[in-house]
Design an enzyme around this catalytic site. Sequence first.
Site, PDB file in Angstrom:
ATOM      1  N   SER A   1       0.680  -1.143   0.293  1.00  0.00           N
ATOM      2  CA  SER A   1       0.074   0.040  -0.108  1.00  0.00           C
ATOM      3  C   SER A   1       0.846   1.117  -0.072  1.00  0.00           C
ATOM      4  O   SER A   1       1.991   1.466   0.775  1.00  0.00           O
ATOM      5  CB  SER A   1      -0.810   0.119   1.119  1.00  0.00           C
ATOM      6  OG  SER A   1      -1.675  -1.181   1.252  1.00  0.00           O
TER       7      SER A   1
ATOM      8  N   HIS B   1      -7.434   0.205   6.149  1.00  0.00           N
ATOM      9  CA  HIS B   1      -6.914  -1.311   6.337  1.00  0.00           C
ATOM     10  C   HIS B   1      -6.898  -1.698   7.855  1.00  0.00           C
ATOM     11  O   HIS B   1      -7.315  -3.021   8.180  1.00  0.00           O
ATOM     12  CB  HIS B   1      -5.700  -1.508   5.817  1.00  0.00           C
ATOM     13  CG  HIS B   1      -5.623  -1.563   4.315  1.00  0.00           C
ATOM     14  ND1 HIS B   1      -6.225  -2.579   3.701  1.00  0.00           N
ATOM     15  CD2 HIS B   1      -5.178  -0.556   3.483  1.00  0.00           C
ATOM     16  CE1 HIS B   1      -5.964  -2.187   2.220  1.00  0.00           C
ATOM     17  NE2 HIS B   1      -5.233  -1.038   2.088  1.00  0.00           N
TER      18      HIS B   1
END
Length: 412
Positions: A296, A344
């Site tokens: 990410s 997340h």
Amino acid sequence: MSYFGDLISTVFDRRYRRARQDEVDERTTESLCSALLSSYGEVSGVTLARNLLDRYAGMSLGEKTEFFQFVTLKLEIDPDAVISTLQAYRDKPGKSTYRTFAAACEPKRQELARRLNQVPGATVQLVSMRKDLLEIMRERPELEPLDVDFKHLFSSWFNRGFLVLRPINWESPAEILEKIIAYEAVHAIDSWDDLRRRLKPSDRRCFGFFHPAMPDEPLIFVEVALTKGIPNSVQGLLADDRIAIDAEEADTAVFYSISNCQKGLAGISFGNSLIKQVVSDLSKDLPGLSTFVTLSPIPGLNKWLGGAAHDALKSEDNQALASHYLLEAKRSDGMPFDPVARFHLGNGALVHAVHADADISENGRRQSNGTMVNYLYDLNQISQNHERFVGEKTVVASDAVKALSASVTADA
């Protein structure tokens, strides 16, 4: 009735409908809204709704602003009615008094949106309408109550029960593939060859959520790389000359790009359900997968550091700063500063590893000096991590990331 009688009736009916349509076209937008809200016939309601949607599609920015002002101000709740019906319900609780109170609490603009949505294909137009509203609201904050209504309705219309998970691959319809290129928001797809490299090989997957009312419009999609081990470079994942592996050889599924596609659905969360569903499906199809991680971006890092790039720093310094940022940089409400981290961690992932020079693109350098992070979805810990994050605002991280973060504090 004779054949000629049927013919005459049909011609008369068509002329009547055309005449009614001409009459509708001459009404003001406000009168069309009022007529739609007071309409009880299905046919007349659809005609009015279609006419309103067509008219909106042809409006200028100024006309759209006026329309939103009318809907916000003139189709508002009546506070006095809310208070009086609440008093009646409190004095005599029951079905009738509660129904009256609930009706008073709902602004007419919500019912207007529902009636507009009875037209086939109207859902996508209403989503586009909210996109316009969000842009106009930047200068017109008084329109915010209307957005609350849109979000309330969309949260019901687009809940998980209505969403359909579909795989997207190189054989998918061209119109879907074109939209994947257009909507990719993390790592730009610069050509059809680039798209093919992401979709066609045996070690690549892509999944998207779709809605039955918008079957050709992805709502959100995730790109997945199947690998051996956890990767530390997005350029390595997307390299032209990389050697693909058989899917069955992979032990790791890497979520390297998640893109929301519809700006008009901002604030309607799909990502949580998407990742969990994809993890479940991949686990069934490929039992050899034991690790589920992301690779990410860290989009808020350089902003947190003051907006200046730190290219001169050593790799380990960038890793340490990024680790400290992910674990310690918080908003006023105690939640992480970084939006991707909030997403997340809220899903139950943990901060697993931080990598310097993981995204050496111009955008990667601008956001985080090229640093990226793996969020690990440990299937045995997701629920526990989620509860700790939501309840205690605890950022769960590996010992390695904690050590990197602590080194910044020690050096300060």
